[in-house]
Motif scaffolding. Structure first.
Motif, short mmCIF file in Angstrom:
data_model
loop_
_atom_site.label_atom_id
_atom_site.label_comp_id
_atom_site.label_asym_id
_atom_site.label_seq_id
_atom_site.Cartn_x
_atom_site.Cartn_y
_atom_site.Cartn_z
N GLN A 79 37.70 39.00 39.53
CA GLN A 79 37.35 40.16 40.37
C GLN A 79 38.54 40.70 41.13
O GLN A 79 38.43 41.63 41.90
N THR A 80 39.71 40.08 40.98
CA THR A 80 40.84 40.46 41.81
C THR A 80 41.45 41.78 41.33
O THR A 80 41.21 42.21 40.21
N ILE A 81 42.22 42.39 42.21
CA ILE A 81 42.56 43.80 42.15
C ILE A 81 42.89 44.38 40.78
O ILE A 81 42.35 45.41 40.40
N VAL A 82 43.78 43.75 40.00
CA VAL A 82 44.19 44.40 38.75
C VAL A 82 43.04 44.41 37.73
O VAL A 82 42.80 45.41 37.06
N ASP A 84 40.04 44.46 38.61
CA ASP A 84 39.13 45.43 39.20
C ASP A 84 39.54 46.84 38.77
O ASP A 84 38.70 47.65 38.39
N MET A 85 40.85 47.11 38.81
CA MET A 85 41.35 48.41 38.38
C MET A 85 41.07 48.64 36.89
O MET A 85 40.93 49.76 36.44
N LYS A 86 41.02 47.54 36.15
CA LYS A 86 40.77 47.64 34.71
C LYS A 86 39.29 47.49 34.40
O LYS A 86 38.91 47.11 33.29
N CYS A 123 46.52 39.12 34.79
CA CYS A 123 46.49 40.51 35.25
C CYS A 123 47.02 41.50 34.21
O CYS A 123 46.49 42.58 34.06
N PHE B 82 51.53 35.51 37.34
CA PHE B 82 51.15 34.74 36.15
C PHE B 82 52.36 34.17 35.44
O PHE B 82 52.28 33.74 34.30
N ARG B 300 44.65 55.71 42.45
CA ARG B 300 44.05 54.52 43.07
C ARG B 300 43.79 54.71 44.55
O ARG B 300 44.59 55.30 45.27
N ASN B 308 39.69 44.71 48.47
CA ASN B 308 39.75 43.65 47.46
C ASN B 308 40.56 42.46 47.99
O ASN B 308 40.16 41.30 47.84
#
Lengths: 154, 387
Positions: A79-82, A84-86, A123, B82, B300, B308
């Motif tokens: 659920q984290t931002i990136v 979420d953006m996707k 991400c 990551f 955005r 978030n």
């Protein structure tokens, strides 16, 4: 001894009867039984010679250790931002269409549970999810259904 | 097409290191001499906090204890990061040999890779790599036993004292420092805790020497760094770059042409708005980063981004200290209230003060860094938060 107690006793032999073994033992119990029951917490406490409340207190600190019954396959959608953006919500909607569960729920046959989780470290290939230990990335509503259909057959 | 001003390097994933030869070289050189070399290289921890690695190893070496431990922090949980996953997936040997080097230098006999449960799928691969290393060090006469320990979904366990508690079988709650892990770490014994990428850099320095290594980067931020690039980009993924570039250079290379902000350093890092791009250096002299670079274009909403992050922090706060536990909740409720017009605009200033208080009063880095993202987003994108 019940099967569960026997299993935990073997785990204690494998990892050693010390506090440092606690997390490793819980991981294995969850692999086997999908969650940490009262029976297993008491058995772990006995094997490691510590209060059962301490086992409970430690386990409930960690999101991956559930003390309530879970599905055989736990789906965790990032659920984290990136992600979420996707459009992670499209993935959650697709899961709902197929399994009729929302985040926090388990299917009536006890096969799947769905949760939101925080950053999975995928991400750049989001949206991403985890089913038990397996990572899935670059999801689309179609691909997530294909993946789940394969799990339904298992 | 403008020429790229970002300097690419290729050390981390380069395959050909003869580890036995490197270890022989270091054994001939001497432990103290290598520590001096490591200090001279300017290597600072790659997890984000940036403690000098050579100094950390020196402190552990100086401890008189028959038991010492080497821990690799692979609890990579910072949103947008990551690179550790990529390293463990593709260059695990370098991590393992970096840890072996640390063990040899400091006199530790045992080590652990503490890896987040989300990366459990790599387990078999890592165990094979560990077995191979243990076979190879026998010939070198070094004794070092390495094992994997899995986390269980707690961001806070990336904080070193929390990580140690988790390894000991306790709740992953941080404790006050001092004592530092270098004197009282795992099982109260002197312990080196380093990030995955730090160990890789250490073995690279052992191979190429501090002199070569120092040619990369800037004075405050030497060497190379892996960047995890995601969001509204023309290319996403892992990139190894020299430190010391400006955000503008970064955006020219990776942005989609419409970049309005870059979040440097993950949710606990800083949001850099467009007008600051040319003057902001990525590195310890400007905005420090564990490698997370999230790019946002003008479509955005920074309100959504901030919300978030706050949901993330509110969930991941361990709840032990009040400023962090209550602070994260109040910041989240606060921006909701301003958005819904239940509170006046000026309430944001109260929230900024609260974030500032959290910076000073929280027990560990989690609570202390919530104010970074909060302050930089609210200050630079105030209208978006209110309307």
């Amino acid at each position: 001894m019940t099967n569960c107690e026997e299993f935990i006793s073997q785990l204690a032999n494998k990892y050693g009867r010390k506090r440092e073994s606690l997390l490793a033992i819980i991981h294995e119990v969850i692999n086997q039984y999908y969650y940490l029951s009262e029976e297993s917490m008491t058995a772990i406490a006995r094997e490691l010679n510590m209060p059962a409340a301490e086992v409970y207190g430690t386990a409930t600190f960690y999101t991956f250790f559930d003390t309530k019954p879970q599905g055989k396959y736990v789906i965790r959608v990032c659920q984290t931002i990136v992600c979420d953006m996707k459009r992670k919500e499209d993935i959650v909607d697709a899961i709902y269409e197929l399994l009729r569960i929302k985040p926090g729920e388990t299917t009536s046959d006890g096969k799947f549970s769905l949760y939101y989780t925080n950053c999975l470290g995928m991400c750049h290939e989001g949206p991403a999810m985890l089913i038990n230990d397996e990572q899935y990335a670059k999801l689309t509503p179609e691909s997530v259904k294909d993946i789940l259909v394969n799990y339904m057959k298992k | 097409m403008p020429t790229s001003t970002v300097k690419r390097t290729d050390l981390i994933f380069k395959k050909d290191i003869d580890y036995s030869a490197v270890m022989h070289k270091i054994m001939k050189m001497g432990k103290d001499e290598f520590i001096e070399e490591l200090i001279d290289s300017g290597l600072r921890g790659r997890g984000g906090a940036g403690f000098p690695t050579g100094l950390k190893w020196k402190l552990v070496k100086a401890e008189q204890s028959p038991e010492k431990y080497i821990i690799c922090n692979a609890d990579e949980g910072e949103p947008g990061t990551f690179k550790d996953r990529e390293i463990l997936d593709n260059a695990a040997e370098k991590v393992i040999w970096g840890m072996t080097l640390a063990a040899y230098i400091t006199g530790a006999k045992e080590g652990f890779i503490y890896i987040r449960a989300e990366y459990k799928y790599m387990q078999t691969k890592l165990r094979i790599a560990i077995d191979r290393m243990e076979q190879n060090i026998k010939a070198l006469g070094i004794k070092f036993k390495l094992d994997l320990v899995f986390g269980a979904g707690a961001y806070i366990c990336g904080e070193e004292t929390a990580l140690i508690h988790s390894m000991e079988g306790y709740r992953g709650e941080p404790t006050n420092k001092p004592p530092f892990p270098v004197t009282q770490g795992y099982l109260n014994k002197p312990t080196v805790v380093n990030n995955v990428e730090t160990f890789v850099n250490a073995i690279i320095i052992a191979e190429i020497g501090a002199k070569e290594y120092k040619k990369l980067g800037t004075k405050a931020s030497q060497g190379t760094k892996l960047f995890s690039v995601s969001g509204d980009c023309c290319k996403e993924g892992i990139f190894e770059l020299e430190m010391g570039m400006t955000v503008q250079q970064f955006v020219d290379e990776f942005g989609d042409g419409d970049t309005k902000a870059v979040q440097v350093g993950g949710a606990s890092g800083f949001c850099v708005p467009r007008k600051e791009f040319p003057n902001t250096i990525i590195g310890f002299e400007g905005v420090p980063t564990g490698g997370s670079m999230k790019v946002f274009n003008s479509s955005r909403s920074m309100y959504n981004t901030l919300e978030n992050y706050l949901i993330f922090f509110e969930e991941e706060s361990c709840g032990q200290c009040t400023p962090c536990r209550i602070g994260t909740q109040q910041l989240l409720m606060g921006i909701h209230a301003v958005k819904r017009k239940e509170k006046p605009k000026s309430y944001l200033d109260e929230l900024l003060k609260l974030a500032q208080t959290m910076k000073f009063a929280s027990k560990c880095g989690l609570g202390r860094s919530v104010g970074n993202a909060f302050g930089s987003i609210v200050t630079n994108f105030r209208e978006e938060i209110i309307y």
